[in-house]
Enzyme design. Structure first.
Site, PDB file in Angstrom:
ATOM      1  N   ASN A 264      41.673  35.818  31.082  1.00  0.00           N
ATOM      2  CA  ASN A 264      42.110  34.709  31.691  1.00  0.00           C
ATOM      3  C   ASN A 264      42.047  33.629  30.476  1.00  0.00           C
ATOM      4  O   ASN A 264      41.293  33.725  29.481  1.00  0.00           O
ATOM      5  CB  ASN A 264      41.298  34.201  32.869  1.00  0.00           C
ATOM      6  CG  ASN A 264      39.916  33.949  32.680  1.00  0.00           C
ATOM      7  OD1 ASN A 264      39.143  34.768  31.885  1.00  0.00           O
ATOM      8  ND2 ASN A 264      39.205  33.143  33.402  1.00  0.00           N
TER       9      ASN A 264
ATOM     10  N   CYS B 169      45.793  33.668  34.508  1.00  0.00           N
ATOM     11  CA  CYS B 169      45.019  34.715  35.058  1.00  0.00           C
ATOM     12  C   CYS B 169      44.843  35.872  34.231  1.00  0.00           C
ATOM     13  O   CYS B 169      45.927  36.449  33.649  1.00  0.00           O
ATOM     14  CB  CYS B 169      45.285  34.939  36.452  1.00  0.00           C
ATOM     15  SG  CYS B 169      45.166  33.569  37.508  1.00  0.00           S
TER      16      CYS B 169
ATOM     17  N   GLU C 155      44.659  38.866  35.227  1.00  0.00           N
ATOM     18  CA  GLU C 155      45.664  40.036  35.800  1.00  0.00           C
ATOM     19  C   GLU C 155      47.219  39.817  35.405  1.00  0.00           C
ATOM     20  O   GLU C 155      47.598  40.861  34.963  1.00  0.00           O
ATOM     21  CB  GLU C 155      45.751  40.059  37.302  1.00  0.00           C
ATOM     22  CG  GLU C 155      44.427  40.076  38.173  1.00  0.00           C
ATOM     23  CD  GLU C 155      43.627  38.713  38.322  1.00  0.00           C
ATOM     24  OE1 GLU C 155      43.457  37.874  37.305  1.00  0.00           O
ATOM     25  OE2 GLU C 155      43.292  38.445  39.373  1.00  0.00           O
TER      26      GLU C 155
END
Length: 132
Positions: free
Chosen positions: A44, A55, A57
């Site tokens: 992140n 983020c 992900e």
């Protein structure tokens, strides 16, 4: 911990250590395994204009897509201490490239598994282009 997941946890931890989080001070690392077995990690990072932050992900997903892969087998998220789940936007992004067998794991920096769930359980009524 399975060897394959252990490798993902290590890569997610490595990414978390590189997080740029001067505001929240909450390092997050992610690792995605494709169905072909390729691993992609990301961290992140924050921007002074906070809505422009990203983020972990999404960082890992961007690396996966940039390399030409589109199908996720497993996702590992590593955070300092607390169980951390993907935000709503990341859930939708990950689901776009997942199927009903895609696994999600949450670990802390001490290698403790905090959560293990099928990714589609995190967003049961996902938005899709498919007609019902």
């Amino acid at each position: 911990m399975k060897k394959s997941i252990h490798e993902m946890v290590l890569l997610a931890k490595e990414a978390a250590l590189n997080a740029y989080v001067p505001l929240c001070k909450f390092n997050v690392g992610a690792c995605i395994r494709t169905i072909e077995g390729r691993l992609f990690n990301g961290c992140n990072w924050e921007n002074a204009a906070t809505p422009l932050s990203q983020c972990a992900e999404t960082s890992a997903l961007s690396a996966m897509l940039t390399a030409g892969y589109k199908n996720i087998s497993d996702v590992v998220l590593v955070t300092p201490k607390l169980v951390c789940m993907p935000c709503g936007a990341c859930r939708q992004r990950l689901i776009q490239f997942s199927d009903s067998e895609t696994n999600f794991y949450s670990y802390n920096m001490d290698n403790e598994q905090l959560k293990n769930i099928k990714l589609n359980k995190l967003l049961p009524d996902k938005f899709t282009w498919e007609l019902s």
